[in-house]
Design an enzyme around this catalytic site. Structure first.
Site, mmCIF file in Angstrom:
data_model
loop_
_atom_site.group_PDB
_atom_site.id
_atom_site.type_symbol
_atom_site.label_atom_id
_atom_site.label_comp_id
_atom_site.label_asym_id
_atom_site.label_seq_id
_atom_site.Cartn_x
_atom_site.Cartn_y
_atom_site.Cartn_z
ATOM 1 N N GLU A 157 -12.072 5.251 -6.621
ATOM 2 C CA GLU A 157 -10.767 5.519 -6.035
ATOM 3 C C GLU A 157 -9.905 6.324 -6.998
ATOM 4 O O GLU A 157 -9.767 5.963 -8.182
ATOM 5 C CB GLU A 157 -10.096 4.174 -5.728
ATOM 6 C CG GLU A 157 -8.899 4.262 -4.826
ATOM 7 C CD GLU A 157 -9.226 4.625 -3.386
ATOM 8 O OE1 GLU A 157 -10.100 3.966 -2.784
ATOM 9 O OE2 GLU A 157 -8.606 5.568 -2.859
ATOM 10 N N ASP A 158 -9.354 7.392 -6.504
ATOM 11 C CA ASP A 158 -8.351 8.182 -7.229
ATOM 12 C C ASP A 158 -8.809 8.681 -8.602
ATOM 13 O O ASP A 158 -8.042 8.663 -9.583
ATOM 14 C CB ASP A 158 -7.021 7.410 -7.303
ATOM 15 C CG ASP A 158 -6.392 7.277 -5.914
ATOM 16 O OD1 ASP A 158 -7.055 7.638 -4.928
ATOM 17 O OD2 ASP A 158 -5.240 6.819 -5.810
ATOM 18 N N TYR A 215 0.864 -1.178 0.000
ATOM 19 C CA TYR A 215 0.000 0.000 0.000
ATOM 20 C C TYR A 215 0.900 1.227 0.000
ATOM 21 O O TYR A 215 2.074 1.140 -0.355
ATOM 22 C CB TYR A 215 -0.877 -0.114 1.260
ATOM 23 C CG TYR A 215 -2.046 0.828 1.344
ATOM 24 C CD1 TYR A 215 -3.008 0.880 0.345
ATOM 25 C CD2 TYR A 215 -2.205 1.658 2.453
ATOM 26 C CE1 TYR A 215 -4.079 1.741 0.446
ATOM 27 C CE2 TYR A 215 -3.280 2.520 2.557
ATOM 28 C CZ TYR A 215 -4.208 2.569 1.548
ATOM 29 O OH TYR A 215 -5.272 3.424 1.635
ATOM 30 N N ASN A 231 -0.431 11.803 0.001
ATOM 31 C CA ASN A 231 0.289 10.552 -0.241
ATOM 32 C C ASN A 231 0.968 10.569 -1.601
ATOM 33 O O ASN A 231 0.499 11.257 -2.501
ATOM 34 C CB ASN A 231 -0.711 9.386 -0.217
ATOM 35 C CG ASN A 231 -1.296 9.185 1.147
ATOM 36 O OD1 ASN A 231 -0.593 9.173 2.140
ATOM 37 N ND2 ASN A 231 -2.618 9.028 1.195
ATOM 38 N N ASN A 274 -4.982 7.373 7.569
ATOM 39 C CA ASN A 274 -5.201 6.863 6.213
ATOM 40 C C ASN A 274 -6.549 6.163 6.146
ATOM 41 O O ASN A 274 -6.937 5.464 7.097
ATOM 42 C CB ASN A 274 -4.077 5.885 5.845
ATOM 43 C CG ASN A 274 -4.126 5.500 4.388
ATOM 44 O OD1 ASN A 274 -5.036 4.815 3.943
ATOM 45 N ND2 ASN A 274 -3.145 5.968 3.626
ATOM 46 N N ARG A 291 -5.919 10.539 -10.956
ATOM 47 C CA ARG A 291 -5.266 11.208 -9.817
ATOM 48 C C ARG A 291 -4.820 10.134 -8.835
ATOM 49 O O ARG A 291 -5.437 9.900 -7.805
ATOM 50 C CB ARG A 291 -6.261 12.174 -9.158
ATOM 51 C CG ARG A 291 -5.654 13.180 -8.240
ATOM 52 C CD ARG A 291 -6.264 13.080 -6.831
ATOM 53 N NE ARG A 291 -5.848 11.880 -6.149
ATOM 54 C CZ ARG A 291 -6.453 11.375 -5.078
ATOM 55 N NH1 ARG A 291 -7.508 11.928 -4.581
ATOM 56 N NH2 ARG A 291 -5.990 10.269 -4.476
ATOM 57 N N LYS A 337 -5.913 -1.737 -2.689
ATOM 58 C CA LYS A 337 -7.043 -1.451 -1.788
ATOM 59 C C LYS A 337 -7.812 -2.734 -1.497
ATOM 60 O O LYS A 337 -8.226 -2.980 -0.375
ATOM 61 C CB LYS A 337 -7.997 -0.423 -2.426
ATOM 62 C CG LYS A 337 -7.406 0.962 -2.587
ATOM 63 C CD LYS A 337 -7.656 1.833 -1.369
ATOM 64 C CE LYS A 337 -6.920 3.161 -1.504
ATOM 65 N NZ LYS A 337 -7.016 4.010 -0.323
ATOM 66 N N ASP A 372 -13.758 6.702 -1.694
ATOM 67 C CA ASP A 372 -12.803 6.569 -0.600
ATOM 68 C C ASP A 372 -12.057 7.866 -0.336
ATOM 69 O O ASP A 372 -11.755 8.201 0.811
ATOM 70 C CB ASP A 372 -11.824 5.453 -0.985
ATOM 71 C CG ASP A 372 -10.958 5.033 0.166
ATOM 72 O OD1 ASP A 372 -11.421 5.094 1.306
ATOM 73 O OD2 ASP A 372 -9.806 4.626 -0.089
ATOM 74 N N ASP A 373 -11.747 8.605 -1.404
ATOM 75 C CA ASP A 373 -10.953 9.826 -1.235
ATOM 76 C C ASP A 373 -11.770 10.957 -0.635
ATOM 77 O O ASP A 373 -11.238 11.794 0.095
ATOM 78 C CB ASP A 373 -10.360 10.242 -2.590
ATOM 79 C CG ASP A 373 -9.553 9.111 -3.172
ATOM 80 O OD1 ASP A 373 -8.563 8.718 -2.551
ATOM 81 O OD2 ASP A 373 -9.940 8.571 -4.236
HETATM 82 O O1 OAA Z 1 -4.269 5.309 -0.941
HETATM 83 C C1 OAA Z 1 -4.026 5.952 0.096
HETATM 84 O O2 OAA Z 1 -3.048 5.751 0.803
HETATM 85 C C2 OAA Z 1 -5.011 6.990 0.539
HETATM 86 C C3 OAA Z 1 -5.794 7.485 -0.596
HETATM 87 O O3 OAA Z 1 -6.870 7.009 -0.879
HETATM 88 C C4 OAA Z 1 -5.186 8.479 -1.477
HETATM 89 O O4 OAA Z 1 -4.178 9.094 -1.117
HETATM 90 O O5 OAA Z 1 -5.703 8.635 -2.573
HETATM 91 MG MG MG Z 2 -7.284 7.193 -2.947
#
Ligand code: OAA
Ligand code: MG
Length: 668
Positions: free
Chosen positions: A359-360, A216, A524, A568, A269, A287, A382-383
């Site tokens: 995610e992202d 991770y 991060n 986190n 992203r 994840k 999640d973000d």
């Molecule tokens: O993945 C991680 O450590 C936390 C997160 O969702 C991000 O930074 O986008």
């Molecule tokens: Mg993320």
């Protein structure tokens, strides 16, 4: 109903156990005699089929350590059909798919397909010999017993020694520790996951603090940047613009049918590293490995997906090893149509209760997708939401160290994207719920700075919609340090995605304003953190309470060991997701996020507070996740959004009983 089982065997791989019986066809019967004969024959066929299926189920359930059929039934909370799968078994929700108790379920869409429709020709086989050794779900390597080696044609394919899983784990940990480059550890872990899934999860669960930074953040970030050149085995499902119009078919190519959680990215992203296109796949894979290791969701219920609409990253477009489609990102209608097709296909293929975690995604798509699909699907970003929930948990916990209530504090953010505005909104919601003040008023305690300076009323006309609620009355301020001086925050939160923004001057100003400044550098991976733990402690003379998105080691400051927290979202999403699926939730509600935050905050003990910690250590994460899951599920039931009925009495025990165990099963 709950579709996850205790233990590793909810796999539904390569399964077709009944011949396609064409439905919807008419047999015109000539006379009643023929009809009676046909009816008797049909009854006999169905009876024999059912008896053998029952017998098969019993054998599989007993054979794979589930023991008591009643217990399994109770665990699933509904009528289940378990189908033998040459080593695993699948669990299919008969009631919801067939619409009535019993009967045969057309899981693979074969029965109802017309003759001109395409099918995936799945076949069932029992893996043995060479194939068994190369199937990561069932491979045990040197841990196959003598009896299993005889029964499964493994003689000679393995060296003579038989190792326990514990010894295998010890050997692998020793090997891993010899790699000095974190990326090499990552590659070794991914190879293990592709070779022996049970052992991979055993390592990850037993050594969570040590291995989390490997699979991770921060290492996964570097892995995504170099994904093309380290690519060995494809992991997850790739859906690119080339698959437009065929997404449902692509989903059907995935071997596991009992999917309960999907983590999806479009790679725009990735962490704070920007657009990594198709190489963002490392994130959904990482994840979901935490969903299993930290939250106990079985690996066969998890599906990582990357949607490839191109990339605007010139370096990748010019990289001969880039794995994605080489074009600039599709946007607007083309993008929206692909996403719409994807979301529709997901629901069509997996039903209402599959959780889709975004995610992202970049800001412009993340907010829109969440707003659009939260009305029709079980979705979670999640973000925006996971990060918000984990930060709120830390803030609630920190009140034990700082005193007062949340409403007594003033919050200043650097960064007004998904994480920043998501956290801000959840803090405001919690303040509003606790004090009874309107949300508008609660928001006034929270200030945000973006790349153009403090967000204030005079900028309203040019602000993106998600920033607008934070435009308060104030004169414009350009620099962060001047905003700190003017707003006098008690809490400073970095969500900018840009490293080193909390300079010495910024942190020292926080220290001059507060006895115990709370500083969260959340971006991060580590390279993008707004400041390091060491800097935060040194510049505040050891007075800061510090948390970060990526892990930092404890710091010795004047003979005191200060332990930074890792704020986190990994603390939240595994337990949160488990709670949703064990209750059979059909929608996510903000109150479930608040419940998760409160559940996490209560896991911080006096002993942790004494070390300045506002999060519990990750070592107990499965227990923490079970508690979060229970509180989230309780909220799902309370809100009437649960479909797994009746509600289990003890939700913590129920959550624990649902969790995947990486221990090897015996094969007969
Ligand atoms: O993945 C991680 O450590 C936390 C997160 O969702 C991000 O930074 O986008
Ligand atoms: Mg993320």
């Amino acid at each position: 109903m709950l579709n996850i089982s205790a233990g590793k065997s909810c796999s539904n791989r390569n399964p077709t156990f009944y011949s396609p019986i064409k439905r919807g066809r008419f047999l015109v019967l000539q006379n009643t005699k023929k009809f009676a004969a046909f009816a008797c024959f049909r009854f006999w066929v169905v009876f024999v089929f059912w008896v053998s299926l029952e017998d098969c189920i019993r054998r599989i359930v007993v054979g794979f350590g589930f023991g008591d059929r009643k217990k399994v039934g109770a665990l699933m909370g509904s009528v289940v059909e378990e189908i033998s799968n040459g080593g695993g078994h699948s669990v299919v929700d008969v009631e919801s798919k067939a619409g009535f108790g019993g009967g045969i379920v057309d899981v693979y869409g074969e029965d109802c397909a017309t003759e001109d429709q395409v099918l995936t020709p799945w076949t069932a086989s029992v893996a043995s010999g060479y194939t068994l050794l190369r199937d990561p779900h069932y491979n045990k390597g040197l841990a196959f017993t003598e009896k299993e080696r005889d029964a499964h044609y493994l003689r000679g394919l393995l060296p003579p020694t038989v190792l326990t899983q514990e010894l295998q784990e010890k050997k692998l940990m020793q090997n891993l520790r010899q790699y000095e480059v974190p990326l090499h550890r990552y590659i070794a872990m991914m190879d293990l996951q592709e070779r022996n899934e049970g052992l991979f999860y055993k390592l990850l669960i037993d050594n969570v603090e040590e291995l989390l930074p490997v699979v991770y953040t921060p290492t996964v970030g570097e892995a995504c940047q170099k994904y093309g050149s380290i690519f060995r085995h494809p992991q997850g499902l790739y859906i690119s613009l080339k698959e437009k119009g065929k997404i449902l078919e692509v989903l059907k190519n995935w071997p596991d049918r009992g999917i309960q959680v999907i983590v999806v990215t479009d790679g725009e992203r990735i962490l704070g590293l920007g657009d990594l296109g198709c190489q963002g796949m490392g994130i959904p894979v990482g994840k979901l490995s935490l969903y299993t290791a930290l939250g106990g969701v079985p690996p066969s219920a998890c599906l990582p997906i990357t949607i490839d609409v191109g990339t605007n990253n010139e370096k990748l477009l010019n990289d001969e090893f880039y794995i994605g489609i080489k074009q600039r990102r599709a946007t607007g209608q083309e993008y929206a149509e692909l996403l719409e097709e994807f979301m529709t296909a997901v629901k069509q293929n997996y039903g209402e209760k599959v959780l889709v975690q975004f995610e992202d995604f970049a800001n412009h798509n993340a907010f829109e997708l969440l707003a659009k699909y939260s009305k029709t699907h079980l979705v979670f970003n999640d973000d925006i939401q996971g990060t918000a929930s984990v930060v709120l948990a830390g803030l609630i916990a920190s009140l034990k160290l700082l005193g007062g209530t949340l409403a007594d504090h003033t919050f200043l953010f650097l960064g007004a994207g998904e994480a920043g505005t998501g956290i801000a909104e959840l803090i405001a919601l919690e303040i509003s719920k606790k004090t009874g003040a309107p949300l508008e008023k609660a928001r006034k305690k929270i200030w945000l700075v973006d790349s153009k300076g403090l967000i204030v009323k005079s900028r309203l006309g040019s602000l993106q919609h998600f920033k607008q609620p934070w435009a308060h009355d104030h004169e414009p301020i350009k620099e962060l340090v001047d905003a700190v001086k003017a707003i006098k925050p008690t809490v400073l939160i970095g969500t900018s995605g840009v490293g080193k923004q909390f300079t010495k001057e910024v942190v020292e100003t926080m220290a001059s304003l507060n006895k115990k400044p709370l500083i969260l550098a959340l971006s991060n991976p580590t390279s993008q953190a707004e400041c390091t733990a060491e800097e935060a402690y040194a510049w505040t003379k050891g007075r800061a309470i510090f948390g970060s998105g990526s892990p930092f080691d404890p710091v010795k400051y004047e003979n005191k060991l200060l332990v930074p927290g890792q704020a986190n979202n990994a603390y939240i999403f595994p337990g949160f997701g488990l709670g949703l699926i064990m209750a059979g939730a059909i929608r996510v509600h903000d109150d479930m996020l608040l419940a998760a935050s409160e559940a996490l905050a209560t896991q911080v003990s006096e002993e942790h507070y004494a070390k300045g910690m506002i999060y519990p250590p990750f070592t107990n994460i499965r227990k923490i996740s079970a508690n979060i899951a229970a509180k989230v599920a309780a909220k799902v039931y309370e809100l009437g959004l649960a479909s797994n009925l009746p509600r289990p009495k003890d939700l913590v025990k129920y959550a624990e009983s649902c969790m995947y165990s990486p221990r090897y099963r015996s094969y007969r």
